[in-house]
Design a protein around this motif. Sequence first.
Motif, PDB file in Angstrom:
ATOM      1  N   THR A 121       0.827  -1.215   0.000  1.00  0.00           N
ATOM      2  CA  THR A 121       0.000   0.000   0.000  1.00  0.00           C
ATOM      3  C   THR A 121       0.863   1.268   0.000  1.00  0.00           C
ATOM      4  N   THR A 122       1.891   1.288   0.810  1.00  0.00           N
ATOM      5  CA  THR A 122       2.668   2.530   0.893  1.00  0.00           C
ATOM      6  C   THR A 122       3.710   2.650  -0.225  1.00  0.00           C
ATOM      7  N   MET A 123       4.415   1.558  -0.520  1.00  0.00           N
ATOM      8  CA  MET A 123       5.477   1.633  -1.535  1.00  0.00           C
ATOM      9  C   MET A 123       4.928   1.575  -2.947  1.00  0.00           C
ATOM     10  N   LEU A 124       3.933   0.691  -3.156  1.00  0.00           N
ATOM     11  CA  LEU A 124       3.440   0.461  -4.514  1.00  0.00           C
ATOM     12  C   LEU A 124       2.118   1.168  -4.785  1.00  0.00           C
ATOM     13  N   GLY A 125       1.563   1.812  -3.771  1.00  0.00           N
ATOM     14  CA  GLY A 125       0.330   2.585  -3.968  1.00  0.00           C
ATOM     15  C   GLY A 125      -0.866   1.722  -4.337  1.00  0.00           C
ATOM     16  N   MET A 126      -0.887   0.480  -3.839  1.00  0.00           N
ATOM     17  CA  MET A 126      -2.045  -0.377  -4.100  1.00  0.00           C
ATOM     18  C   MET A 126      -3.025  -0.244  -2.941  1.00  0.00           C
ATOM     19  N   LYS A 127      -4.272  -0.690  -3.194  1.00  0.00           N
ATOM     20  CA  LYS A 127      -5.228  -0.608  -2.084  1.00  0.00           C
ATOM     21  C   LYS A 127      -5.707  -1.992  -1.667  1.00  0.00           C
ATOM     22  N   LEU A 128      -5.894  -2.118  -0.386  1.00  0.00           N
ATOM     23  CA  LEU A 128      -6.361  -3.382   0.179  1.00  0.00           C
ATOM     24  C   LEU A 128      -7.860  -3.489  -0.079  1.00  0.00           C
ATOM     25  N   VAL A 129      -8.274  -4.533  -0.803  1.00  0.00           N
ATOM     26  CA  VAL A 129      -9.696  -4.648  -1.123  1.00  0.00           C
ATOM     27  C   VAL A 129     -10.392  -5.767  -0.357  1.00  0.00           C
ATOM     28  N   HIS A 130      -9.607  -6.716   0.167  1.00  0.00           N
ATOM     29  CA  HIS A 130     -10.240  -7.814   0.903  1.00  0.00           C
ATOM     30  C   HIS A 130      -9.197  -8.503   1.764  1.00  0.00           C
ATOM     31  N   ARG A 131      -9.633  -8.948   2.930  1.00  0.00           N
ATOM     32  CA  ARG A 131      -8.739  -9.671   3.820  1.00  0.00           C
ATOM     33  C   ARG A 131      -9.524 -10.746   4.538  1.00  0.00           C
ATOM     34  N   GLU A 132      -8.978 -11.928   4.655  1.00  0.00           N
ATOM     35  CA  GLU A 132      -9.665 -12.958   5.444  1.00  0.00           C
ATOM     36  C   GLU A 132      -8.679 -14.029   5.891  1.00  0.00           C
ATOM     37  N   ASP A 133      -9.060 -14.751   6.951  1.00  0.00           N
ATOM     38  CA  ASP A 133      -8.287 -15.901   7.398  1.00  0.00           C
ATOM     39  C   ASP A 133      -9.075 -17.134   6.991  1.00  0.00           C
ATOM     40  N   LEU A 134      -8.420 -18.023   6.200  1.00  0.00           N
ATOM     41  CA  LEU A 134      -9.081 -19.255   5.774  1.00  0.00           C
ATOM     42  C   LEU A 134      -8.617 -20.349   6.732  1.00  0.00           C
ATOM     43  N   LEU A 135      -9.381 -20.519   7.807  1.00  0.00           N
ATOM     44  CA  LEU A 135      -8.929 -21.415   8.873  1.00  0.00           C
ATOM     45  C   LEU A 135      -8.810 -22.852   8.391  1.00  0.00           C
ATOM     46  N   ASP A 136      -9.728 -23.271   7.492  1.00  0.00           N
ATOM     47  CA  ASP A 136      -9.663 -24.658   6.999  1.00  0.00           C
ATOM     48  C   ASP A 136      -8.433 -24.885   6.124  1.00  0.00           C
TER      49      ASP A 136
ATOM     50  N   LYS B 108      -3.682 -17.018   6.002  1.00  0.00           N
ATOM     51  CA  LYS B 108      -4.245 -15.664   5.999  1.00  0.00           C
ATOM     52  C   LYS B 108      -4.046 -15.127   4.594  1.00  0.00           C
ATOM     53  N   VAL B 109      -5.067 -14.465   4.044  1.00  0.00           N
ATOM     54  CA  VAL B 109      -4.910 -13.897   2.701  1.00  0.00           C
ATOM     55  C   VAL B 109      -5.360 -12.446   2.679  1.00  0.00           C
ATOM     56  N   ALA B 110      -4.805 -11.708   1.731  1.00  0.00           N
ATOM     57  CA  ALA B 110      -5.212 -10.311   1.525  1.00  0.00           C
ATOM     58  C   ALA B 110      -5.144 -10.039   0.028  1.00  0.00           C
ATOM     59  N   PHE B 111      -6.140  -9.335  -0.486  1.00  0.00           N
ATOM     60  CA  PHE B 111      -6.180  -8.992  -1.910  1.00  0.00           C
ATOM     61  C   PHE B 111      -5.981  -7.490  -2.074  1.00  0.00           C
ATOM     62  N   LEU B 112      -5.078  -7.130  -2.992  1.00  0.00           N
ATOM     63  CA  LEU B 112      -4.810  -5.712  -3.267  1.00  0.00           C
ATOM     64  C   LEU B 112      -4.885  -5.481  -4.767  1.00  0.00           C
ATOM     65  N   THR B 113      -5.368  -4.301  -5.148  1.00  0.00           N
ATOM     66  CA  THR B 113      -5.403  -3.966  -6.577  1.00  0.00           C
ATOM     67  C   THR B 113      -4.786  -2.588  -6.789  1.00  0.00           C
ATOM     68  N   GLY B 114      -4.496  -2.316  -8.077  1.00  0.00           N
ATOM     69  CA  GLY B 114      -4.066  -0.971  -8.447  1.00  0.00           C
ATOM     70  C   GLY B 114      -5.298  -0.082  -8.644  1.00  0.00           C
ATOM     71  N   THR B 115      -5.076   1.139  -9.091  1.00  0.00           N
ATOM     72  CA  THR B 115      -6.207   2.061  -9.230  1.00  0.00           C
ATOM     73  C   THR B 115      -7.035   1.767 -10.474  1.00  0.00           C
ATOM     74  N   HIS B 116      -6.481   1.104 -11.472  1.00  0.00           N
ATOM     75  CA  HIS B 116      -7.221   0.825 -12.702  1.00  0.00           C
ATOM     76  C   HIS B 116      -7.714  -0.620 -12.787  1.00  0.00           C
ATOM     77  N   GLY B 117      -6.786  -1.535 -13.043  1.00  0.00           N
ATOM     78  CA  GLY B 117      -7.173  -2.908 -13.353  1.00  0.00           C
ATOM     79  C   GLY B 117      -7.826  -3.624 -12.196  1.00  0.00           C
ATOM     80  N   GLU B 118      -8.574  -4.678 -12.565  1.00  0.00           N
ATOM     81  CA  GLU B 118      -9.198  -5.453 -11.501  1.00  0.00           C
ATOM     82  C   GLU B 118      -8.349  -6.654 -11.092  1.00  0.00           C
ATOM     83  N   THR B 119      -7.273  -6.923 -11.839  1.00  0.00           N
ATOM     84  CA  THR B 119      -6.393  -8.023 -11.437  1.00  0.00           C
ATOM     85  C   THR B 119      -5.765  -7.705 -10.083  1.00  0.00           C
ATOM     86  N   ALA B 120      -5.798  -8.693  -9.182  1.00  0.00           N
ATOM     87  CA  ALA B 120      -5.306  -8.443  -7.828  1.00  0.00           C
ATOM     88  C   ALA B 120      -4.005  -9.195  -7.558  1.00  0.00           C
TER      89      ALA B 120
END
Length: 140
Positions: free
Chosen positions: A24-39, A43-55
């Motif tokens: 987020t700070t170095m690459l200017g991406m935004k955190l769009v989703h975070r969750e812990d998959l206990l099964d 732990k996962v987190a999804f980040l995207t840029g300001t344009h594309g939807e690829t995370a």
Amino acid sequence: METQNIDHIGVVVENIDKAIKFYTTMLGMKLVHREDLLDRGIKVAFLTGTHGETAVELLEPINHEDMNNTVAKFLKTKGPGLHHLAVKVENIEKSLKELESNGLQLVDKVPRPGARGHLVAFIHPKSVMGVLLELVQPHE
Ligand SMILES: C[C@@H](C(=O)O)C(=O)SCCNC(=O)CCNC(=O)[C@H](O)C(C)(C)COP(=O)(O)OP(=O)(O)OC[C@H]1O[C@@H](n2cnc3c(N)ncnc32)[C@H](O)[C@@H]1OP(=O)(O)O
């Protein structure tokens, strides 16, 4: 099969909080989703840029010492870095059947719920020129 787009690129990290801060700070991406998959033990987190939807999907094992966990094993043996490529498909079951009939080795013969409630299935890297491939069918 038809790929609709690159859904995400999986990156294994040592510390997901530090990695989120970096992306987020170095690459200017935004955190769009975070969750812990206990099964899955991750732990996962999804980040995207300001344009594309690829995370970028950051993955950290919950227990770094659990060598039955594929992400913990990857981190111990290879270190942090690129882990998988995930492509979006319209019909995951049909895509899996097509790939299997073309001789590719499926890790998951049956799709299962993954992060964000989407259906996912993995294809073995041996069948994809060294790349662990994930098929993703978005949750309706
Ligand atoms: C969050 C959720 C989601 O996205 O929704 C998820 O579940 S993602 C969370 C992560 N989940 C997964 O990764 C599930 C799918 N992955 C797996 O089931 C496993 O990682 C396998 C791909 C079957 C590999 O497991 P295995 O125990 O056989 O690993 P291993 O360390 O003995 O390695 C066997 C061979 O595969 C290679 N290998 C292992 N992991 C690799 C990777 N990520 N990319 C490329 N190659 C890889 C090794 O170098 C080795 O090659 P050599 O034989 O040449 O040395």
